[in-house]
Write an enzyme that holds these catalytic residues in place. Structure first.
Site, PDB file in Angstrom:
ATOM      1  NE  ARG A 170       4.146   6.531   1.592  1.00 28.41           N
ATOM      2  CZ  ARG A 170       4.365   5.290   1.964  1.00 28.41           C
ATOM      3  NH1 ARG A 170       4.849   4.411   1.106  1.00 28.41           N
ATOM      4  NH2 ARG A 170       4.109   4.904   3.188  1.00 28.41           N
ATOM      5  N   PRO A 220       0.796  -1.231   0.000  1.00 30.42           N
ATOM      6  CG  PRO A 220      -0.119  -1.097   2.133  1.00 30.42           C
ATOM      7  CD  PRO A 220       0.531  -2.052   1.185  1.00 30.42           C
ATOM      8  CG  ASN A 221      -0.237   4.247   1.307  1.00 33.81           C
ATOM      9  OD1 ASN A 221      -1.219   4.792   0.825  1.00 33.81           O
ATOM     10  ND2 ASN A 221      -0.258   3.644   2.484  1.00 33.81           N
ATOM     11  CG  HIS A 248      11.158  -2.296   4.736  1.00 32.06           C
ATOM     12  ND1 HIS A 248       9.787  -2.317   4.603  1.00 32.06           N
ATOM     13  CD2 HIS A 248      11.500  -3.414   5.414  1.00 32.06           C
ATOM     14  CE1 HIS A 248       9.322  -3.397   5.200  1.00 32.06           C
ATOM     15  NE2 HIS A 248      10.331  -4.084   5.698  1.00 32.06           N
ATOM     16  CB  ILE A 249      12.272   2.632   0.073  1.00 31.84           C
ATOM     17  CG1 ILE A 249      11.685   1.850  -1.112  1.00 31.84           C
ATOM     18  CG2 ILE A 249      12.990   3.893  -0.390  1.00 31.84           C
ATOM     19  CD1 ILE A 249      10.478   2.535  -1.759  1.00 31.84           C
ATOM     20  CB  SER A 250      12.677   4.377   4.797  1.00 33.00           C
ATOM     21  OG  SER A 250      11.697   3.524   5.378  1.00 33.00           O
ATOM     22  CG  HIS A 307       5.330  -2.273  10.124  1.00 32.04           C
ATOM     23  ND1 HIS A 307       6.649  -2.686  10.187  1.00 32.04           N
ATOM     24  CD2 HIS A 307       5.313  -1.245   9.228  1.00 32.04           C
ATOM     25  CE1 HIS A 307       7.383  -1.925   9.378  1.00 32.04           C
ATOM     26  NE2 HIS A 307       6.593  -1.054   8.786  1.00 32.04           N
ATOM     27  NE  ARG A 347      10.167   6.102   8.335  1.00 30.01           N
ATOM     28  CZ  ARG A 347       9.230   5.859   7.419  1.00 30.01           C
ATOM     29  NH1 ARG A 347       9.408   4.869   6.562  1.00 30.01           N
ATOM     30  NH2 ARG A 347       8.140   6.594   7.369  1.00 30.01           N
ATOM     31  CG  ASN A 366       8.421  -2.003   0.218  1.00 27.17           C
ATOM     32  OD1 ASN A 366       7.899  -2.085   1.331  1.00 27.17           O
ATOM     33  ND2 ASN A 366       9.001  -0.893  -0.229  1.00 27.17           N
ATOM     34  CG  ASP A 424      -0.369 -17.448   8.502  1.00 27.48           C
ATOM     35  OD1 ASP A 424       0.665 -17.602   9.182  1.00 27.48           O
ATOM     36  OD2 ASP A 424      -1.507 -17.342   8.999  1.00 27.48           O
ATOM     37  NE  ARG A 472       7.123   4.355   9.783  1.00 24.40           N
ATOM     38  CZ  ARG A 472       6.004   4.444   9.051  1.00 24.40           C
ATOM     39  NH1 ARG A 472       5.644   3.460   8.264  1.00 24.40           N
ATOM     40  NH2 ARG A 472       5.253   5.541   9.099  1.00 24.40           N
ATOM     41  CE1 TYR A 505       9.040   4.905   2.610  1.00 21.03           C
ATOM     42  CE2 TYR A 505       7.565   6.796   2.766  1.00 21.03           C
ATOM     43  CZ  TYR A 505       8.006   5.575   3.240  1.00 21.03           C
ATOM     44  OH  TYR A 505       7.421   5.018   4.360  1.00 21.03           O
ATOM     45  CD  GLU A 540      10.744  -7.546   6.250  1.00 20.73           C
ATOM     46  OE1 GLU A 540      10.719  -8.653   6.817  1.00 20.73           O
ATOM     47  OE2 GLU A 540      10.671  -6.464   6.873  1.00 20.73           O
ATOM     48  CB  ALA A 597       1.511   0.064   6.310  1.00 22.91           C
TER      49      ALA A 597
HETATM   50  C1  DQA Z   1       8.339   0.976   3.769  1.00 20.90           C
HETATM   51  C2  DQA Z   1       8.427   1.204   5.273  1.00 20.90           C
HETATM   52  C3  DQA Z   1       7.095   0.962   5.943  1.00 20.90           C
HETATM   53  O1  DQA Z   1       7.203   1.163   7.350  1.00 20.90           O
HETATM   54  C4  DQA Z   1       6.050   1.915   5.397  1.00 20.90           C
HETATM   55  O2  DQA Z   1       4.783   1.657   5.970  1.00 20.90           O
HETATM   56  C5  DQA Z   1       5.988   1.936   3.911  1.00 20.90           C
HETATM   57  C6  DQA Z   1       7.224   1.803   3.135  1.00 20.90           C
HETATM   58  C7  DQA Z   1       9.641   1.332   3.027  1.00 20.90           C
HETATM   59  O3  DQA Z   1       9.781   0.936   1.877  1.00 20.90           O
HETATM   60  O4  DQA Z   1      10.511   2.000   3.591  1.00 20.90           O
HETATM   61  O5  DQA Z   1       4.930   2.149   3.336  1.00 20.90           O
HETATM   62  O6  DQA Z   1       8.076  -0.411   3.536  1.00 20.90           O
END
Ligand code: DQA
Length: 148
Positions: A19, A11-12, A106-108, A86, A113, A80, A93, A117, A24, A104, A83
């Site tokens: 964003r 998501p997002n 994550h960009i950040s 978490h 943070r 990725n 599963d 997270r 990011y 797994e 959210a």
């Molecule tokens: C994220 C980190 C997550 O905590 C966050 O909810 C995201 C992006 C990242 O790529 O850094 O939407 O997965």
């Protein structure tokens, strides 16, 4: 036989570019797809690149990758989950239930943070976990799984 990399975005992440650019960066999801396509091409891998704001769609795509895994046609999944990382027992599963080799991503740097997270439901089922390399992390993840 050409193996496929699934790059799944939660998501997002469709909002990348506008964003929270201080977190990011300014590259868009289309830019990320190009980065992944170039990395896959370097390794002779095919790419399935997708994004959804819906948890169930991500579950379905992990199942789809799982079917390729059974046939020996999957190089790995870069997820990725944003959210959902978490919050989602369902994604955990799905990964455990299919046995897909997972990065797994994550960009950040999620550990620098908010504390909510810092916990990932997925990490326990992942073969590798990476964060903080910005969108170039996607290329690094593909470079890594290409060696599996
Ligand atoms: C994220 C980190 C997550 O905590 C966050 O909810 C995201 C992006 C990242 O790529 O850094 O939407 O997965």
């Amino acid at each position: 036989m050409t193996k496929t990399v699934y790059v799944l975005n939660g998501p997002n992440l469709n909002l990348l570019g506008t964003r929270e650019p201080q977190v990011y960066g300014t590259q868009t999801l289309a830019d990320v797809e190009q980065i992944c396509a170039a990395a896959c091409a370097r390794h002779g891998l095919a790419l399935e690149f997708r994004q959804s704001n819906h948890e169930g769609a991500l579950v379905d795509w992990i199942h789809e990758a799982g079917r390729l895994h059974v046939e020996g046609r999957l190089a790995g999944v870069v997820l990725n989950a944003a959210a959902y990382t978490h919050t989602s027992v369902a994604l955990l599963d799905a990964v455990k239930g299919t046995g897909v080799p997972l990065v797994e991503l994550h960009i950040s740097n999620v550990h620098a943070r908010e504390s909510f997270r810092h916990h990932s439901y997925l990490a326990a089922a992942a073969r590798a976990v990476m964060c903080g390399f910005g969108v170039q992390g996607y290329a690094l993840a593909i470079d890594g799984l290409a060696q599996w």
